[in-house]
Write a protein that holds these residues in place. Sequence first.
Motif, short mmCIF file in Angstrom:
data_model
loop_
_atom_site.label_atom_id
_atom_site.label_comp_id
_atom_site.label_asym_id
_atom_site.label_seq_id
_atom_site.Cartn_x
_atom_site.Cartn_y
_atom_site.Cartn_z
N UNK B 136 0.79 -1.23 0.00
CA UNK B 136 0.00 0.00 0.00
C UNK B 136 0.83 1.29 0.00
N UNK B 137 2.11 1.22 0.31
CA UNK B 137 2.87 2.46 0.47
C UNK B 137 3.97 2.52 -0.59
N UNK B 138 3.98 3.63 -1.35
CA UNK B 138 5.00 3.76 -2.39
C UNK B 138 5.56 5.19 -2.42
N UNK B 139 5.42 5.91 -1.29
CA UNK B 139 5.79 7.32 -1.29
C UNK B 139 6.18 7.71 0.14
N UNK B 142 3.41 8.54 2.51
CA UNK B 142 2.72 7.36 3.04
C UNK B 142 3.43 6.81 4.27
N UNK B 145 2.68 9.15 7.13
CA UNK B 145 1.32 8.98 7.66
C UNK B 145 1.24 7.70 8.49
N UNK B 146 1.79 6.61 7.94
CA UNK B 146 1.78 5.34 8.68
C UNK B 146 2.49 5.50 10.02
N UNK B 164 -6.31 8.51 11.57
CA UNK B 164 -6.52 8.00 10.21
C UNK B 164 -7.18 9.07 9.34
N UNK B 167 -4.64 11.79 8.62
CA UNK B 167 -3.70 11.32 7.60
C UNK B 167 -4.31 11.38 6.21
N UNK B 168 -5.59 10.99 6.12
CA UNK B 168 -6.28 11.02 4.83
C UNK B 168 -6.38 12.44 4.30
N UNK B 171 -3.11 13.56 3.01
CA UNK B 171 -2.85 12.96 1.70
C UNK B 171 -3.55 13.70 0.57
N UNK B 172 -4.85 14.03 0.80
CA UNK B 172 -5.61 14.74 -0.22
C UNK B 172 -5.00 16.13 -0.48
N UNK B 175 -1.75 15.85 -2.36
CA UNK B 175 -1.96 15.54 -3.77
C UNK B 175 -2.38 16.77 -4.53
N UNK B 176 -3.21 17.62 -3.92
CA UNK B 176 -3.63 18.86 -4.58
C UNK B 176 -2.46 19.81 -4.78
N UNK B 180 2.06 14.07 -3.93
CA UNK B 180 1.73 12.77 -3.34
C UNK B 180 1.14 11.90 -4.40
#
Lengths: 192, 180
Positions: B136-139, B142, B145-146, B164, B167-168, B171-172, B175-176, B180
Amino acid sequence: MGSETAQEGQNRPAQVSRFQIFTGFLLIGMFGFGGIAAAMHHVMVERRRWLTNAEYASILGLGQVLPGANLVNMATMVGDRFQGAIGALLALIGLTFMPIVILVALAEFYDHFANMPDVVAGTRAAAAGAVGMIFGTGWKLARTIVDSRWAFAFAVASFVAIGILRLPLVGTLLVLASAAIAVGYWSSTRAK
Amino acid sequence: MRNDDLLWAMALTFFTTAIFSFGGIATMIPEIHRQAVDIRGWLGNDDFATAFALSQIAPGPNILLMSMIGWRVAGWAGLAVATLATIVPTSLIALLAGRGEARIANTRWYMIAKRALPPIVVGLILSSGVVTGHAAIDHWLGVAIAGGVAIHIALSRTNPLIPLGIGTAIGIAAARLGFF
């Protein structure tokens, strides 16, 4: 009901009906956001008083040693205790039905909006957070459970075998569990 | 693979893994990943990671990860097979054990098993973390956050959905902002 004198089951309903079992576990399933352990204890011990704290701990302890999800095992045993096999079945359906419906709705929603960047990023981040939940839980458990050199050795061995070498679970567990029980047996005879 | 064959293979895999999942569903995760993703290719790492994330966000017992994997692989039939193959055999064992609780609880072997097995379970749960993390983690965000969620859970007793959710949101937002 009501008197605090008896050693067992004070304050608790004399009988728990099949309907109450179903609704109790329905409640636990639906409100168990972020893990149902807290909701389980709240409903069974505090709110509905089906079990005393000691009974709860004893059933949970057994559920943890058995294979399968601890709290699903617990639901089975509690349902069975009050209403036999039918009670167990109702507890399991109550516990899983609404969460499955919600989960599938969530997955459909995800598939529908999977092309939206916010949804993709949010899910990636939530997945990372969920990985963190597992590590946090594992760490918390490790602090209470790993209290000896043998315990440490077995924790490391199972981590290396499954987490790093990715060996098959069944064979690994047969070897490690028999070894751990043999060590436990050996130290319990020595302790006498 | 014919659909019936697929469902049978799933039933057998979930059944076998479940009856060996001492210590809970987290101990099933590495083996189910190994079988479903690595060996049989029923679903990819991405789908596995999404199923994992969704099942953690939704309420309910964590066994629902197995339902979600079943659903991803073979729709409603897959969901039914994975769920039942996981729950039914272990619940039957629990039912019998629960009825014998008074007799089991004071035996020497139960005492020994109760002390001997949990350290192995700790190793299995941490293995679950590695396997899901790998899927699930490639960055680096991530990982961060974990780490944040893990530390929060290790140090506090409040509901894990709060970190959680934070963290979400991070992430959003990241990404904006394009990283991410």
